[in-house]
Design an enzyme around this catalytic site. Sequence first.
Site, PDB file in Angstrom:
ATOM      1  N   TYR A 158     -21.639 -72.556 -47.333  1.00 43.42           N
ATOM      2  CA  TYR A 158     -21.413 -74.000 -47.357  1.00 43.42           C
ATOM      3  C   TYR A 158     -21.502 -74.670 -45.992  1.00 43.42           C
ATOM      4  CZ  TYR A 158     -21.225 -74.440 -52.277  1.00 43.42           C
ATOM      5  OH  TYR A 158     -21.626 -74.472 -53.589  1.00 43.42           O
ATOM      6  N   SER A 205     -24.464 -66.994 -54.717  1.00 44.33           N
ATOM      7  CA  SER A 205     -23.022 -66.799 -54.595  1.00 44.33           C
ATOM      8  C   SER A 205     -22.416 -68.086 -54.041  1.00 44.33           C
ATOM      9  CB  SER A 205     -22.735 -65.643 -53.634  1.00 44.33           C
ATOM     10  OG  SER A 205     -21.349 -65.520 -53.411  1.00 44.33           O
ATOM     11  N   LYS A 206     -21.357 -68.544 -54.667  1.00 47.40           N
ATOM     12  CA  LYS A 206     -20.661 -69.723 -54.156  1.00 47.40           C
ATOM     13  C   LYS A 206     -19.711 -69.224 -53.056  1.00 47.40           C
ATOM     14  CE  LYS A 206     -18.901 -73.898 -56.326  1.00 47.40           C
ATOM     15  NZ  LYS A 206     -19.751 -74.876 -55.663  1.00 47.40           N
ATOM     16  N   ALA A 207     -20.321 -68.760 -51.970  1.00 44.32           N
ATOM     17  CA  ALA A 207     -19.565 -68.158 -50.873  1.00 44.32           C
ATOM     18  C   ALA A 207     -19.247 -69.212 -49.826  1.00 44.32           C
ATOM     19  CB  ALA A 207     -20.382 -67.029 -50.249  1.00 44.32           C
TER      20      ALA A 207
END
Length: 318
Positions: A175, A169-171
């Site tokens: 990051y 998931s590009k959550a």
Amino acid sequence: MATTPPSSTDTTSSLGAGLIWLDGALVPEAQATVSVLTHALHYGTSVFEGIRAYETDRGAAVFRLREHAQRLLDSAKILGMKPSWSVEAIEQAIVETVKANDRRSCYVRPLIWYGPESLGINPARNKLHFMVATLPWGTYLGEEAVRQGAKLMTSSWRRSSGDIMPTKSKAGGNYVNSVLANSEARENGFDEALLLDKQGFVAEGSGENVFFLQGGTLYAIAHSVNLRGITRDTVIQLARDLGTPVENTMAVRDELYTADEVFMVGTAAEVTPIASIDRRPIGPGAAGPYSLAMRQRYLEVVSGKHPEYQRWLTYVNG
Ligand code: PPE
């Protein structure tokens, strides 16, 4: 002591985003603001995309829009979010925002996040919001890194493992791992970080997937903790179409040290040659010829120069 609260515009610096799509309307950047009690600001509960639109003979075209819109929804699904926007609605908002700002080329940043309806970890009562910003954005690691090859440093931060964070998931929260690794590399005079998993296998860069060339075969680093890179997929297809054998592989860092060439790919980074890793020169210690040729090919494809890849372009003017 009495203090004057700053107005919302005092705290808003301009990134040149112009009009931003915010929950269904286009608003100027200075007015596209949110509450400080936004759930996502406290807990990283947002999902985002990084997309580029490129200048072509027919005006701006968004590269691989469908795949990015679908990955945004997949990222939301992984977090248990239930967005009401369809993949088509997301695509339309992106196209509208690029058009409204009359961009020839830009970086596009869509974001879905939990709002300020309640504070506390459980987001059941928080509403979802959706924004799309378009920004002028040049080369990711700098012109010099592209021309001469970037200097990588193996990070002391390991890539989050899939049983701790949902790495597909590009959550937003994921990051923090990338921010720490990238900052460490930059503070030590390198251009970018290379992250390993806990066993020492190469995972990815802070915002890029990794390839290496050895004996005429292109190896695409495959690791289940990595983001399913859209540029990675593009480069694999371009390489195969050029007749280069491509294999998916796991690798340890010393396999990269002795490779003929290494390059990194991502929407922001495009194709960036690597000159050294941990101060060991890769090949001749400069951008390699295959990496530079692939960068060139990629930039031609995204700007509509090759009819066989038109399916990847969405022209904003139809
Ligand atoms: N891995 C990570 C961790 C990653 O963030 C990206 C994209 C990739 C691989 C490559 O994925 P793709 O863009 O689909 O090829 N990183 C985005 C964020 C960069 C940023 O600074 O923010 C990007 O390239 O847009």
